[in-house]
Design a protein around this motif. Structure first.
Motif, PDB file in Angstrom:
ATOM      1  N   LEU A 158       5.262   0.751  12.507  1.00 56.01           N
ATOM      2  CA  LEU A 158       4.492   2.362  12.767  1.00 56.01           C
ATOM      3  C   LEU A 158       6.101   3.172  13.463  1.00 56.01           C
ATOM      4  N   TRP A 159       6.940   2.663  14.069  1.00 61.40           N
ATOM      5  CA  TRP A 159       8.191   3.126  14.619  1.00 61.40           C
ATOM      6  C   TRP A 159       9.040   3.787  13.365  1.00 61.40           C
TER       7      TRP A 159
ATOM      8  N   LEU B 156       0.878  -1.211  -0.059  1.00 62.27           N
ATOM      9  CA  LEU B 156      -0.032  -0.061   0.004  1.00 62.27           C
ATOM     10  C   LEU B 156       0.972   1.195   0.090  1.00 62.27           C
ATOM     11  N   SER B 157       1.936   1.089   0.822  1.00 59.31           N
ATOM     12  CA  SER B 157       2.920   2.280   0.932  1.00 59.31           C
ATOM     13  C   SER B 157       3.484   2.474  -0.560  1.00 59.31           C
ATOM     14  N   LEU B 158       3.859   1.499  -1.437  1.00 64.03           N
ATOM     15  CA  LEU B 158       4.455   1.619  -2.776  1.00 64.03           C
ATOM     16  C   LEU B 158       3.249   2.143  -3.422  1.00 64.03           C
TER      17      LEU B 158
ATOM     18  N   ILE C  67      -2.443  -0.195  11.916  1.00 60.77           N
ATOM     19  CA  ILE C  67      -3.306   0.093  13.122  1.00 60.77           C
ATOM     20  C   ILE C  67      -4.574  -0.626  12.894  1.00 60.77           C
ATOM     21  N   ASN C  68      -5.129  -0.964  11.922  1.00 67.77           N
ATOM     22  CA  ASN C  68      -6.251  -1.807  11.726  1.00 67.77           C
ATOM     23  C   ASN C  68      -5.815  -3.219  11.699  1.00 67.77           C
TER      24      ASN C  68
ATOM     25  N   VAL D  57      -0.731   4.430   5.694  1.00 72.00           N
ATOM     26  CA  VAL D  57       0.091   3.161   5.936  1.00 72.00           C
ATOM     27  C   VAL D  57      -0.173   3.013   7.419  1.00 72.00           C
ATOM     28  N   SER D  58       0.069   3.939   8.129  1.00 72.40           N
ATOM     29  CA  SER D  58       0.074   3.984   9.531  1.00 72.40           C
ATOM     30  C   SER D  58      -1.568   3.268  10.030  1.00 72.40           C
TER      31      SER D  58
END
Length: 1461
Positions: free
Chosen positions: A407-408, A295-297, A538-539, A533-534
């Motif tokens: 997430l970090w 998803l980030s890509l 989280i989901n 993406v976060s």
């Protein structure tokens, strides 16, 4: 590379896995041929290259490498195909992946060749093009063929099984996608499924297979536990005064250890398969974490307007592929877990059942039938649930850690507040889980008590109706139920807090992280990539966070259940060494007891002391003594049912046992007698004739094929005892232990049985017989008489020897012989007794109905069949639990929601709408924030944005708590009402209903079905509504981003509805079939627990174990397809959901010129949730529909035939009524069902006050019918009965039944205090109760008890002798002291001395009452004012006894038979 890398390990695996050789099939031949062709093509390619491109090859040898490797790979593939065939591997995962990769790798040259043909024309290099396309076609064919499964191996043990499970013949791909299940779904959609449509259970899932392996393992674990205990005992050397304390500690330690050992046993049996499922879970997790990276890509591609378009499409396809694989591996994991759960259920049920057959008497008294039923229903279910969720306990923290790590990476140190939020949520929920666990234990304990009490109510329902005690017991049940629901309510409030905190966790984590991220530095920008993406991570985080409390809760519950099961399975067992059983030989003694001291428990006081008996082979031994002197205990000691403290018992040969209270199975009369033996017709007829059963066979509608109700409901006491005796005689054993079998039969029958069966000329004349008796006339014919007093043998010898000694025995005989020696011996021999009240409904009906046309179903409304019932139904009594068909009717939902109430439903719906609106608003707000333009390296108004985001999130959290709590409370309200309705409907039902309905069916309603209504339905509704509103939110977001997605959404919705309708029809029917097949397990268990001593005596344990296995397997046959159906549905639906992800991603890529990254991130991250949402909606919907069946099954009993109201409206009956006790019947007639013969016809009698009337007649004459009519157990068909001039038909049933008293024949005692058994309404003072006990000759016994009136009676009064129970029934009558007493003369189980006392008590205490006696022993009514002689429902004679004798009619003939005339 893939094939060469995996081949060595795979070949090693095949080498050790040998399932037999598969014969050469056409499928295998084609695959081999194609493989060789493919290898040949690669060789041809080498030849082609050598000829055509010789110069290039000389410079670059690498050109030759590719076809050489390809050729060798094809040869290796062919070798693997053949090795798999030889090792019995029917479907290959390795080769499927290989052919898939080969096809995928060939797509690039395929596209290049097509482009070359378009550019240069086909003729440019026709030979090469043709060769490539043939090669590609063959690869494709190999891929398709690898999807199919080969035939079964030759050496496999495969017997032909009708309707075998298709899973066994399915290919791995079919197993992976659950395609093999589609056939049953189609069948269930076309017409409702029946039991015959279900597949036979797989061998590896059968009870026999599972339990035989597990039992050995459990025996080893028990031995280890015993060794450990013995070690502890030898090590500890405490002072003697601490022995009781140390014993208690040791017992507690044993109970704790037992649960660990049980867990270890289950792990060793099922652990490997469970680990296989865990492996699938880990693969699923790997794919799950890969999706946010893709998803980030994709979002990076959306931001970079110069990126190649193919990258966007590649990311979209990759995301679809990962989501699909994640879904498939998740459902393989779930399938493994449910399979293990199913096997655990079979295993535990089997262990509990086997334990019931060996548990010691003392331990059995601590575990009631209700508790044991709960172990196999509620506790096994808890264990099954835990199997699915137990992995979440350790996997969830790992998933949480990975989420936080990623997430970090995105947000840096700002991820720490998210970690802090998680850390805060954990202890809160851990604390809640612990509190809920305690409440769960309380609730389960109360539920146990309620089920136990319900079991007793159902077993003693006739007594409750006679005494009008229903309200007292109803209040006891309601009190337990109230406390149970109170514990549930507290638990649900805590659960609502837990759920709300967990469901809001994704918002809380996002709020904490994003808040800190933007506040610590103005330069920190929240763009679409970071936000979504976060949010995707989280989901993902939300799943383990929501699973964790549930996993902890179910694991806690499972631990409680494991502890309960371990405790039961480690209870003391009967020791086989208690009695030494040796093979039969012609010489020697049959029974030898030397210095025997016995007790009922390890640590209890002895019940028998100093017993020394030698019984010669073929002798008749009589055991006599007062009530409670230890006669039955002596027989129990011979059977090994008691704890041997000292001495030695030896029994030679096989044993047959007739208990004091006959144990009758719910089976045909023939099956009860033959009892698992081969039927030998001539011997069978001799036994039936000798046991005086021939007249009964003529009466019964289907002869010996008539079904006998539970506990012999449709047989009289005498018939039950004769069947019990016939069972023993038919066995043709060497030693017979007969516990007072002649007390329950009429005079002439008793004499007939003694002469033809037990006596010196009977069928058993050459057998060893130990007979407990109160009949004096049999004693002169005994070879040896044992006189028992307080657990000791005081005198021993033949009749003449004992008379010569002039001891206690001789005095006793002289007192009772006296002047009327002849008369007395003859009449006491007969001991006319107990033709039974149980004769009532069915028995009288059987006699009075036309046998050729009538079914035994007692009432038209219940049986629902016409009088001309089918031949096979004749003789059938109990109704099997029936499954409804088709979808659940809308009325059932209306009924359920009506009980919840509109006042709760409207706020619930509004709260849900508000909760989801807040969720949509805060998600959309985030997308706007992400698209906010960056000015001078910062975003504007971050404080305001964060404030709005926080307010919307917190609003959603509070709304969520409100909805979950409201639904839970609504569920409790509904459950309370439905339970009240159920118990009221059951208690108001007619007696005929209880005769036709096995108690297992009713107990199933009160345990499993009520449990489902308590918890499962509210949980299902919570889930369904939550996900429905969530789906609505996702659809709105996707349509906002890409309106074109509507084109995909519409067909997907139609497909979804189509698949869902297919599934729900099948699933609902499977749930019903499974529920119906559960009842016989409980009924059989109930029956076995009650008849365990008989089963053990006859050594029939193995046959009963096989029956239990069959019933468990029948249940699992319906359960297995039920859980596979859920997997089938989820795989199909999640594929549809993944198509939506693909559509949203591809449409976003297509419209990247005009779509912002924020809205794309919102749409794609939300569409990723659709797969889960869709499957959860249908799962929740199905759970609700499956569990609403429980409401349907509970409501079934609303329409059963009901009795008249308990109290009549506007009744002005005086408190002292009846004051005189006169009874008049005017043309009274009684029918058991319209169309049947009259049970009573034109009965007109007038009984004056204080008159004593005896009612006599042969079996089926209508004696009991008259009593049933008087108590209105059956309503009058014509005429009326007047008591003190009041028509009883106009009174409420309780007004009538509480004003007249009956001493029934079956002495029913309920668990609870003695006082409660005498006076459940607390209407009398202690002085009055003690006075009644004194008159009933029980005062000295009760005074000697430590708790006096508060002495706890066991279930069915097992800690009282039968005689004491009958005296207790007399005490009840003395306490009520009404003007009318009906006496179903039932003093057969007491000795003569006590019998005399009872008769004199009745004569003195009820002197001023009207007494009606159904006389089984004519000597007791010879001094009555009148005797009514009945025959075929009519009064044939009525006068004083002396006048009737002088008339020399029917009464005179009966007196002659009894030796009174």
């Amino acid at each position: 590379i893939y094939l060469w890398a995996c081949a060595p390990l795979y070949l090693l695996y095949l080498w050790f896995r040998d399932h037999g050789c598969i014969s050469l099939s056409s499928l295998c031949c084609v695959k081999t041929l194609l493989g060789l062709c493919l290898a040949s093509f690669s060789m041809l390619e080498i030849f082609y290259l050598l000829v055509k491109k010789n110069e290039e090859i000389q410079k670059h040898m690498v050109f030759l490498l590719s076809p050489v490797i390809r050729s060798l790979s094809m040869v290796l593939a062919v070798c693997i195909i053949q090795l798999e065939r030889m090792k019995g591997c029917r479907s290959s995962v390795l080769l499927f992946i290989f052919w898939t990769l080969a096809v995928v790798c060939s797509i690039v040259p395929f596209r290049a060749n097509v482009q070359e043909i378009i550019a240069e024309g086909f003729t440019a290099d026709a030979m090469r093009f043709v060769a490539f396309f043939i090669y590609f076609s063959m690869l494709l064919t190999q891929l398709i063929l690898s999807c199919f499964s080969d035939r079964r191996p030759i050496t496999a043990k495969h017997t032909y099984v009708q309707n075998s499970c298709p899973e066994e013949d399915a290919s791995f791909l079919s197993k992976f996608f659950f395609w093999w299940f589609s056939g049953l779904v189609m069948q269930g959609y076309r017409c409702p499924l029946q039991v015959a449509d279900l597949w036979t259970l797989r061998e590896k899932d059968s009870s026999h297979q599972i339990i035989s392996d597990l039992e050995k393992e459990w025996a080893q674990q028990c031995a280890k536990l015993q060794q450990k205990e013995d070690g502890d005992m030898s090590w500890s050397s405490r002072p003697t005064r601490l022995t009781e304390q140390t014993h208690l500690l040791r017992k507690l330690k044993r109970e704790q250890s037992s649960s660990f050992y049980l867990l270890r046993t289950l792990w060793r049996s099922f652990g490997l398969y469970f680990l296989c499922g865990t492996f699938y879970l880990l693969i699923h997790d790997a794919f799950m974490f890969a999706i946010p990276q893709v998803l980030s890509l994709l979002l990076g591609f959306m931001r970079d307007k110069d990126a190649d378009l193919w990258k966007g499409y590649f990311y979209a396809l990759l995301m679809f592929l990962l989501a699909s694989l994640q879904s498939l591996f998740n459902h393989q994991y779930m399938y493994c877990c449910f399979t293990v759960g199913m096997r655990v259920k079979s295993a535990v049920m089997g262990l509990v059942y086997r334990k019931c057959l060996v548990i010691s008497s003392a331990a059995r008294r601590q575990c009631t039938v209700g508790e044991i039923v709960n172990l196999v229903s509620a506790d096994t279910q808890k264990l099954m649930d835990s199997v699915v969720y137990i992995n979440a306990v350790w996997v969830a923290p790992i998933e949480i850690s990975l989420c936080l790590y990623f997430l970090w990476q995105r947000l840096g140190p700002s991820a720490l507040p998210g970690i802090a939020t998680v850390i805060l949520i954990f202890p809160l929920n851990g604390f809640i889980a612990k509190m809920r666990s305690k409440l769960q234990e309380v609730q389960l304990k109360l539920m146990d008590g309620r089920i136990k009490l319900m079991n007793e109510i159902l077993n003693g329902i006739k007594i409750l109706k006679f005494y009008a005690w229903e309200v007292a017991f109803l209040n006891r049940v309601e009190d337990l139920r109230g406390r149970e629901l109170n514990a549930l309510k507290k638990s649900q409030i805590l659960y609502s807090i837990s759920l709300a905190s967990f469901n809001s966790s994704s918002f809380l984590i996002a709020f904490a992280m994003f808040g800190v991220y933007v506040l610590i530095d103005d330069k920190n920008i929240l763009d679409a990539q970071k936000v979504f993406v976060s949010m995707a991570l989280i989901n993902i985080l939300k799943t383990p966070l929501s699973q964790l409390p549930f996993a902890m809760s179910t694991t806690m519950q499972a631990m409680v259940s494991l502890k309960r099961l371990g405790k039961f399975l480690c209870q003391d067992e009967l020791k086989p060494e208690n009695v030494e059983r040796i093979p039969y030989s012609t010489d020697g003694d049959a029974v030898v007891i030397e210095g025997g001291t016995f007790s009922w428990s390890k640590d209890g006081p002895p019940c028998l002391r100093r017993i020394n008996v030698t019984v010669k082979k073929g002798s008749l031994v009589a055991v006599v003594g007062h009530v409670g002197s230890g006669k039955s205990s002596l027989l129990s000691a011979m059977l090994g049912e008691t704890e041997r403290k000292n001495g030695h018992i030896t029994i030679e040969g096989s044993v047959a046992y007739v208990p004091q209270q006959a144990w009758i199975q719910n089976a045909t009369l023939k099956d009860n007698i033959v009892f698992g033996q081969e039927r030998k017709e001539s011997w069978y007829m001799r036994v039936v004739e000798a046991c005086a059963l021939l007249p009964d066979l003529e009466i019964l509608p289907a002869g010996d094929s008539t079904e006998i109700g539970e506990k012999g409901l449709n047989l009289s006491g005498g018939q039950k005892q004769r069947v019990s005796l016939a069972r023993a005689v038919y066995r043709n054993a060497d030693v017979y232990l007969l516990d007072d079998p002649l007390s329950a039969v009429d005079a002439h029958v008793g004499q007939h049985i003694f002469d033809r069966v037990i006596g010196p000329k009977g069928l058993l004349k050459d057998k060893t017989r130990v007979l407990v008796t109160h009949g004096l006339s049999y004693l002169p014919q005994a070879d040896l008489i044992l006189v028992m007093v307080e657990g000791e043998i005081t005198e021993m010898g033949s009749y003449l020897e004992l008379m010569k000694r002039k001891g206690t025995f001789a005095d006793f005989i002289n007192i009772f012989a006296g002047t009327k020696r002849e008369e007395s011996t003859r009449k006491s021999a007969s001991r006319l007794s107990m033709t039974d009240f149980s004769i009532d409904l069915s028995q009288e009906q059987l006699i009075s109905c036309d046998m050729s046309s009538a079914s035994v179903q007692t009432m038209e409304a219940i049986s629902g069949c016409s009088q001309e019932s089918a031949a096979e139904d004749v003789g059938k009594l109990t109704e099997a639990d029936k499954a409804h068909t088709g979808r659940v009717k809308l009325e059932i939902y209306k009924e359920y929601f009506k009980t919840v109430g509109l006042a709760l439903i409207i706020p619930i719906v509004l709260l849900y709408a508000f909760q989801q609106s807040a969720s949509l608003a805060y998600n959309y707000w985030l997308s706007l924030w992400a698209d906010e333009p960056v000015v001078n390296g910062t975003q504007m108004n971050t404080d305001l944005k964060l404030g709005v985001f926080g307010a919307l999130g917190f609003a959603q959290g509070f709304a969520m708590f409100g909805t979950t709590l409201a639904i839970s409370l609504g569920g409790i309200i509904a459950s309370r009402h439905l339970h009240e309705d159920l118990i009221n409907n059951v208690l108001h039902s007619t007696m005929s209903f209880f005769e036709c309905t096995p108690s297992g069916n009713l107990l199933n309603r009160f345990s499993k079905e009520i449990d489902a209504i308590d918890c499962m339905i509210p949980d299902g509704i919570k889930m369904m509504l939550g996900y429905l509103f969530k789906l609505l939110e996702v659809c709105i977001i996707v349509l906002m981003a890409t309106p074109f997605a509507g084109v995909v959404l519409l067909p997907l919705t139609c497909l979804y509805a189509f698949i869902q309708s297919f599934y729900v029809a099948t699933s609902c029917q499977l749930r019903r079939l499974e529920a119906v097949s559960r009842s016989p397990i409980y009924s059989h268990l109930n029956e076995t627990v009650q008849g365990a001593s008989v089963i053990r005596a006859f050594r029939e344990q193995n046959r009963f174990i096989l029956q239990a296995n069959r019933r468990i397997d029948d249940n699992q046959t319906a359960y297995f397809p039920r859980f596979v159906a859920t997997r089938w549905l989820a795989v199909n639906l999640e594929f549809l959901g993944n198509l939506l992800v693909l559509a949203a991603a591809i449409l976003s890529v297509k419209g990247r010129d005009y779509l912002s990254p924020g809205i794309v991130g919102l749409a794609v991250s939300h569409s990723l949730q659709v797969t889960g949402i869709l499957s959860w909606i249908v799962r929740a919907w199905t759970d609700v529909e499956n569990n609403i069946v429980s409401v349907e099954r509970v409501k079934e009993y609303a329409n059963t035939p009901k009795e008249a109201p308990w109290t009549a409206e506007g009744s002005l009956l005086p408190a002292a009524w009846p004051t005189t006790g006169t009874i008049e019947t005017e043309d009274y007639g009684l029918q058991y069902r319209k169309g049947l013969d009259w049970a009573l016809k034109d009965i007109s009698i007038s009984i004056k006050e204080r008159e004593k009337v005896g009612i006599v007649g042969r079996t089926g004459a209508g004696k009991s019918s008259l009593t049933l009519g008087l108590f209105r157990i059956i309503e009058a068909a014509e005429g009326r009965i007047l008591i003190d001039g009041v028509d009883i038909a106009k009174l409420g049933l309780h007004e009538l039944r509480s004003r007249i008293t009956i001493i029934p024949q079956d002495p029913v005692v309920f668990s609870g205090s003695l006082r409660m058994n005498l006076d459940p309404f607390d209407s009398y003072s202690d002085e009055e109760v003690w006075r009644a006990l004194e008159l009933a000759h029980l005062k000295s016994f009760v005074s000697g008890l430590p708790d006096k009136l508060n002495h706890r009676c066991c279930e069915e009064g097992e800690n009282l002798s039968l005689g004491q129970r009958q005296l207790l029934c007399l005490a009840r009558a003395l306490l009520r002291k009404t003007k009318i007493l009906v006496l179903d003369e039932a003093t057969a189980a007491v000795d003569l001395e006590t019998d005399n006392l009872i008769q004199s008590t009745i004569r003195t205490q009820f002197e001023d009452c009207t007494v009606l006696t159904i006389a089984h022993r004519l000597n007791t009514i010879m001094d009555y004012t009148r005797v009514i002689v009945m025959d075929r429902g009519n009064i044939t004679e009525m006068d004083s006894p002396s006048n009737l004798i002088s008339q020399r009619g029917q009464f005179f003939r009966m007196c002659q038979e009894a030796g009174l005339a």
